[in-house]
Design a protein around this motif. Sequence first.
Motif, mmCIF file in Angstrom:
data_model
loop_
_atom_site.group_PDB
_atom_site.id
_atom_site.type_symbol
_atom_site.label_atom_id
_atom_site.label_comp_id
_atom_site.label_asym_id
_atom_site.label_seq_id
_atom_site.Cartn_x
_atom_site.Cartn_y
_atom_site.Cartn_z
ATOM 1 N N ALA A 263 37.316 30.639 62.934
ATOM 2 C CA ALA A 263 37.174 29.445 62.098
ATOM 3 C C ALA A 263 36.120 28.563 62.753
ATOM 4 O O ALA A 263 36.194 28.290 63.956
ATOM 5 C CB ALA A 263 38.502 28.701 61.983
ATOM 6 N N ILE A 264 35.149 28.120 61.971
ATOM 7 C CA ILE A 264 34.038 27.339 62.500
ATOM 8 C C ILE A 264 33.959 26.005 61.766
ATOM 9 O O ILE A 264 33.881 25.973 60.537
ATOM 10 C CB ILE A 264 32.708 28.097 62.328
ATOM 11 C CG1 ILE A 264 32.743 29.426 63.074
ATOM 12 C CG2 ILE A 264 31.528 27.229 62.785
ATOM 13 C CD1 ILE A 264 31.554 30.339 62.778
ATOM 14 N N LEU A 265 33.972 24.923 62.536
ATOM 15 C CA LEU A 265 33.737 23.588 61.980
ATOM 16 C C LEU A 265 32.354 23.153 62.433
ATOM 17 O O LEU A 265 32.121 22.978 63.625
ATOM 18 C CB LEU A 265 34.789 22.585 62.466
ATOM 19 C CG LEU A 265 34.531 21.125 62.081
ATOM 20 C CD1 LEU A 265 34.535 20.935 60.569
ATOM 21 C CD2 LEU A 265 35.566 20.219 62.748
ATOM 22 N N ILE B 122 35.815 35.297 58.692
ATOM 23 C CA ILE B 122 35.226 34.118 59.308
ATOM 24 C C ILE B 122 35.196 33.012 58.248
ATOM 25 O O ILE B 122 34.733 33.246 57.129
ATOM 26 C CB ILE B 122 33.788 34.386 59.821
ATOM 27 C CG1 ILE B 122 33.794 35.476 60.903
ATOM 28 C CG2 ILE B 122 33.154 33.131 60.364
ATOM 29 C CD1 ILE B 122 33.458 36.823 60.392
ATOM 30 N N VAL B 123 35.709 31.849 58.609
ATOM 31 C CA VAL B 123 35.671 30.695 57.707
ATOM 32 C C VAL B 123 34.758 29.655 58.338
ATOM 33 O O VAL B 123 34.988 29.228 59.475
ATOM 34 C CB VAL B 123 37.076 30.097 57.473
ATOM 35 C CG1 VAL B 123 36.990 28.857 56.588
ATOM 36 C CG2 VAL B 123 38.004 31.131 56.859
ATOM 37 N N ILE B 124 33.717 29.283 57.613
ATOM 38 C CA ILE B 124 32.794 28.250 58.074
ATOM 39 C C ILE B 124 33.055 27.006 57.239
ATOM 40 O O ILE B 124 32.803 26.997 56.034
ATOM 41 C CB ILE B 124 31.328 28.695 57.942
ATOM 42 C CG1 ILE B 124 31.093 30.004 58.700
ATOM 43 C CG2 ILE B 124 30.393 27.590 58.434
ATOM 44 C CD1 ILE B 124 29.726 30.626 58.458
ATOM 45 N N ASP B 125 33.601 25.999 57.874
ATOM 46 C CA ASP B 125 33.963 24.728 57.248
ATOM 47 C C ASP B 125 35.035 24.916 56.182
ATOM 48 O O ASP B 125 35.173 25.980 55.586
ATOM 49 C CB ASP B 125 32.752 24.002 56.649
ATOM 50 C CG ASP B 125 31.823 23.441 57.705
ATOM 51 O OD1 ASP B 125 32.274 23.250 58.850
ATOM 52 O OD2 ASP B 125 30.653 23.176 57.393
ATOM 53 N N CYS B 126 35.788 23.879 55.976
ATOM 54 C CA CYS B 126 36.827 23.881 54.941
ATOM 55 C C CYS B 126 37.140 22.434 54.630
ATOM 56 O O CYS B 126 38.039 21.838 55.223
ATOM 57 C CB CYS B 126 38.073 24.636 55.419
ATOM 58 S SG CYS B 126 39.317 24.817 54.123
#
Length: 190
Positions: free
Chosen positions: A88-90, A53-57
């Motif tokens: 993926a979370i923005l 899980i990627v939170i913001d980039c």
Amino acid sequence: MKRKLIIAFIPLLLLLAVLSLSGVGPQHQLSVCVMDVGQGECIVLQTPDHKVIVIDCGSTSGRNGGRRASHVALNYIRSMGKSTIDLAILTHPHNDHMNGFPELLKRIPAKRIMDIGISSSDSDYCEYMSAVSKSRAKYVNAKTGLNVNLGNDIKVDILNPDPKNVYPNLNENSMVLRVIYKKISFLVAG
């Protein structure tokens, strides 16, 4: 500003300390890595069953902050032996949270992408939306009350935004997530 950032990351640091003192290796626990991307945010989680899980980039450090954020995240995800992002979370469409996603999504496919569904006139937002469209990932519009079950005792509860209350300032509409793993929970506020 730096003090607010430090205060915001204290819960994550406490979580990391608890997990490291548990005596169980990372292959059986939730792994949380707050990436150093300069002025910005990028958090990578790996679940016990190896979901990513990627939170913001994003980053506004230097001329190529977004490239820096995507490069740091990409290298870390690949070092885990992973080639897919499960979620993926923005949290909100400001550069220091999103401008690395277009490059990251070009290099590593995402299965699901979640954001608050509020657009921005910024050119980086257009690049982000183009990358989302090209990714063919399932798109999820986050709102208060949404629960995402990630399996293996891990779930993400969306505490904000409330679609009934849309504010003119994007920061006030930021996604707030509660990540729950067994008896441990922590907040991520965009």
